[in-house]
Design a protein around this motif. Structure first.
Motif, PDB file in Angstrom:
ATOM      1  N   CYS A  68      -5.448  82.697  13.888  1.00  0.00           N
ATOM      2  CA  CYS A  68      -5.978  84.019  14.243  1.00  0.00           C
ATOM      3  C   CYS A  68      -6.923  83.934  15.439  1.00  0.00           C
ATOM      4  CB  CYS A  68      -6.699  84.646  13.057  1.00  0.00           C
ATOM      5  SG  CYS A  68      -7.442  86.236  13.464  1.00  0.00           S
ATOM      6  N   CYS A  77     -10.675  85.457  14.211  1.00  0.00           N
ATOM      7  CA  CYS A  77     -11.549  84.754  13.265  1.00  0.00           C
ATOM      8  C   CYS A  77     -11.287  83.247  13.235  1.00  0.00           C
ATOM      9  CB  CYS A  77     -11.415  85.340  11.861  1.00  0.00           C
ATOM     10  SG  CYS A  77      -9.827  84.984  11.089  1.00  0.00           S
ATOM     11  N   CYS A 136      -4.726  87.536  11.916  1.00  0.00           N
ATOM     12  CA  CYS A 136      -4.469  87.508  10.480  1.00  0.00           C
ATOM     13  C   CYS A 136      -4.494  88.954   9.964  1.00  0.00           C
ATOM     14  CB  CYS A 136      -5.500  86.658   9.761  1.00  0.00           C
ATOM     15  SG  CYS A 136      -7.136  87.373   9.712  1.00  0.00           S
ATOM     16  N   CYS A 140      -7.986  90.716  10.014  1.00  0.00           N
ATOM     17  CA  CYS A 140      -8.452  91.129  11.350  1.00  0.00           C
ATOM     18  C   CYS A 140      -7.613  92.277  11.893  1.00  0.00           C
ATOM     19  CB  CYS A 140      -8.446  89.945  12.319  1.00  0.00           C
ATOM     20  SG  CYS A 140      -9.733  88.745  11.922  1.00  0.00           S
TER      21      CYS A 140
HETATM   22 ZN   LIG Z   1      -8.474  86.786  11.512  1.00  0.00          ZN
END
Ligand SMILES: [Zn+2]
Ligand SMILES: [Zn+2]
Length: 242
Positions: A18, A21, A36, A39
């Motif tokens: 991701c 994050c 992801c 997010c």
């Molecule tokens: Zn993420």
């Protein structure tokens, strides 16, 4: 050794990483495997009712159809739309696109605009002739090697089968980075920084300017002013975030 092994195992079972994050994840999350699910869900969207000029969400739409910013400044484009708020995940993605040369991100960010257009039917593309990216000054283009606005505009043009015009509008003066300036300074800083090559190409045309972010709207407004002065029939704006 163990660390290497763990990394390889993570890649095998959770092949995606991701961008926001930095966690590995397994499932496709809708933005080309770059985010992801958490997010992806966390992207803050602009929702109706929209300000009739800048397209930001209006909190008191029953009282007015222009937001405070648009009542304060004269903006020369007709309307602007952005699928996202310029904050959090979206801000991070745009920053990655501009400063880490992650060009593939342009398609993903264009995807957010494409979804918005399909969801709301705005802007009504059947009335428009071309997408036109906000140009960079040539020294900045050399430094960055690509114009993020042009990559996004190209993805939109391809998706909707509308023309891309990235040659008529040119930046003839380098401008101080707008992020350091207050609102009034932004409008003064940008004045006269664009010029038109072959203005005939935009006469009576309906144009959609494309940029990554709309903040005060000063840049797009200045481009729209020049385009309209030279005969463009209408100028709308699309950005990823505002
Ligand atoms: Zn993420
Ligand atoms: Zn507004």
């Amino acid at each position: 050794m163990l660390k290497e092994y763990t990394g390889a195992a993570l890649d095998l079972f959770f092949p995606n990483y991701c961008l926001a994050c930095q966690k590995h994840f397994k499932h496709y999350a809708g933005i080309e495997n770059l985010l992801c699910w958490e997010c992806w869900q966390d992207i803050k969207k602009n929702t109706p009712p929209f300000c009739q000029r800048c397209g930001r969400h209006l909190a008191n739409a029953h009282l007015e159809n222009l937001c405070a910013n648009c009542r304060k400044h004269t903006l020369f484009f007709d309307r602007a739309f952005s699928p996202c708020l310029y904050t959090g995940i979206t801000e991070k993605l745009i920053h990655c696109l501009k400063y880490n040369s992650q060009e593939h991100l342009a398609d993903c960010l264009a995807g957010l605009i494409i979804d918005f257009i399909k969801d709301y039917g705005l802007p009504p593309l059947e009335y428009f002739d071309m997408f036109m990216p906000i140009p960079l000054y040539k020294s900045k283009l050399r430094e960055r090697e690509f114009n993020q606005a042009e990559l996004i505009a190209a993805a939109l043009a391809k998706n909707f089968g509308l023309a891309l015009n990235s040659t008529t509008l040119v930046r003839v003066r380098n401008t101080q980075t707008q992020t350091q300036l207050n609102e009034g300074q932004r409008f003064a800083n940008i004045k006269g920084c664009f010029s038109l090559r072959n203005p005939q190409a935009i006469k009576d045309k309906m144009i959609i300017l494309v940029d990554d972010v709309l903040t005060t709207g000063a840049t797009c407004s200045e481009a729209a002013r020049l385009l309209k002065e030279n005969g463009a029939q209408g100028v709308y704006v699309l950005t990823v975030a505002s």
